[in-house]
Scaffold this motif. Structure first.
Motif, PDB file in Angstrom:
ATOM      1  N   UNK A  88       2.020  -7.304 -55.198  1.00 62.13           N
ATOM      2  CA  UNK A  88       1.696  -8.211 -53.459  1.00 62.13           C
ATOM      3  C   UNK A  88       1.745  -9.757 -53.628  1.00 62.13           C
ATOM      4  N   UNK A  89       2.865 -10.554 -54.213  1.00 58.44           N
ATOM      5  CA  UNK A  89       3.085 -11.716 -53.058  1.00 58.44           C
ATOM      6  C   UNK A  89       3.409 -11.808 -52.284  1.00 58.44           C
ATOM      7  N   UNK A 100       2.842 -14.591 -64.425  1.00 64.88           N
ATOM      8  CA  UNK A 100       1.540 -14.535 -65.047  1.00 64.88           C
ATOM      9  C   UNK A 100       0.338 -13.107 -64.621  1.00 64.88           C
ATOM     10  N   UNK A 101       0.220 -13.020 -63.765  1.00 63.00           N
ATOM     11  CA  UNK A 101      -0.362 -12.413 -63.040  1.00 63.00           C
ATOM     12  C   UNK A 101       0.014 -10.667 -62.146  1.00 63.00           C
ATOM     13  N   UNK A 102       1.076 -10.670 -63.447  1.00 60.42           N
ATOM     14  CA  UNK A 102       1.351  -8.339 -63.566  1.00 60.42           C
ATOM     15  C   UNK A 102       1.674  -8.122 -65.048  1.00 60.42           C
ATOM     16  N   UNK A 133      12.646  -7.292 -55.001  1.00 57.32           N
ATOM     17  CA  UNK A 133      12.298  -7.371 -53.632  1.00 57.32           C
ATOM     18  C   UNK A 133      11.127  -6.196 -53.788  1.00 57.32           C
ATOM     19  N   UNK A 134      10.916  -5.117 -53.922  1.00 63.32           N
ATOM     20  CA  UNK A 134      10.410  -3.690 -53.788  1.00 63.32           C
ATOM     21  C   UNK A 134       9.023  -3.802 -55.548  1.00 63.32           C
ATOM     22  N   UNK A 135       9.376  -4.188 -56.494  1.00 62.85           N
ATOM     23  CA  UNK A 135       8.662  -5.272 -57.343  1.00 62.85           C
ATOM     24  C   UNK A 135       7.586  -6.195 -57.096  1.00 62.85           C
ATOM     25  N   UNK A 136       8.053  -7.347 -56.577  1.00 61.46           N
ATOM     26  CA  UNK A 136       7.392  -8.599 -56.263  1.00 61.46           C
ATOM     27  C   UNK A 136       6.141  -7.913 -55.063  1.00 61.46           C
TER      28      UNK A 136
END
Length: 326
Positions: A261-262, A26-28, A254-257
């Motif tokens: 800034x997750x 939702x925040x991407x 993991x890199x995309x997250x």
């Protein structure tokens, strides 16, 4: 705050998982996708990205074509068909149509320059494949080192050793010369780029009996798209015994997250970083200078942030949400 991502990737199983997550978070906002050679041929990678966008109902997101081959000598010039299948999706790409989504004719360098000019300092660039395309873009348009809010690179290893080679991670080893150029570029020193390598991606593991089982049990589109490709991905990790039985990483997710800034990365150190391009036993290794007071230095070192620890819980929870029917 919504994170606006440009994802430069090579269209494999974990790349596609990261893209699906970003499209549904939702925040991407996914602003653009760049297809690069690596896990599969460049054009096959681009087709996989078009398949995702068609299945997700997002034909508005541009896909542009990046590099087709390494920029220089490489210890891993072959595509990773033994990991991701010849098509990048474990042999199942043909089951998903591209629909009306096709790659743009716009060169990658022009697209990135246009996006940055329209919204300077607001875009987060994340690379999850070899760095060939980004190195070429920076050679053509060096001013782009100042154009992005952040750069996150899935690649390398500082403490964990290699995967494709004894000392080298696959994305870097596919094109050490390009990786060295990207590492040595004059990125902003107040927030250097973030390296998300095997030090953390091999500590964030999914389970066959949990996340993969959820994918097979779900009728959610991302689950149906990824379940069988993930079967093959798990089988590869079982064969090389780099993870506990029944468990496998999803490096690029993991890199995309992290780029978005997750709360997945829990420890980061800033060190001078370089890439071994010498052609020896450590060819393609990422070398961090961790000495308190260096006596002397070989190679082009530049400050980078290196992810050293992660929290698997939000990572796994994100995958489970991805596979939950809406």
């Amino acid at each position: 705050m919504t994170r606006r991502l440009v994802i430069d990737n090579d269209g494999g199983v974990d790349d596609c998982t990261g893209i699906w997550w970003a499209l549904t978070a939702p925040d991407v906002e996914v602003v653009a996708l760049v297809a690069t050679w690596g896990n599969t041929e460049r054009d096959a990678a681009a087709a996989n990205l078009c398949r995702i966008l068609h299945a997700a109902g997002r034909p508005d997101i541009p896909v542009v074509l990046g590099a087709t081959d390494p920029a220089g000598p490489s210890p891993l010039s072959d595509r990773a068909a033994h990991v991701h299948g010849a098509d990048g999706l474990g042999g199942y790409a043909h089951e998903w149509a591209t629909g009306s989504v096709t790659p743009s004719d716009e060169p990658a360098a022009d697209l990135l320059a246009r996006l940055v000019a329209a919204d300077p300092g607001a875009l987060d660039l994340v690379t999850t494949g070899p760095l060939t395309t980004l190195a070429s873009v920076l050679a053509e348009r060096p001013e782009l080192v100042d154009g992005f809010r952040s750069l996150t690179v899935m690649g390398g290893s500082v403490r964990a050793g290699g995967n494709a080679l004894p000392a080298a991670e696959a994305n870097v080893a596919h094109d050490p010369q390009a990786a060295a150029a990207v590492v040595a570029a004059p990125w902003a020193t107040e927030q250097p780029p973030l390296l998300v390598g095997l030090d953390v991606t091999m500590a964030a593991l999914l389970e066959a009996d949990v996340e993969l089982a959820a994918a097979h049990a779900s009728d959610a589109v991302p689950a149906r798209f990824l379940a069988r490709p993930m079967d093959g991905y798990l089988a590869f990790y079982e064969s090389v015994r780099q993870t506990p039985p029944g468990m496998f990483p999803c490096h690029d997710l993991l890199a995309v997250m992290a780029a978005a800034e997750q709360p997945v990365i829990t420890e980061v150190a800033t060190w001078p970083l370089a890439v071994d391009t010498g052609g020896g036993a450590a060819w393609g290794a990422t070398v961090a200078d961790r000495r308190p007071v260096p006596e002397s230095t070989l190679g082009d070192f530049a400050p980078w942030r290196v992810a050293l620890a992660c929290d698997p819980a939000p990572f796994r929870a994100a995958v489970q949400r991805l596979f939950t029917p809406s």
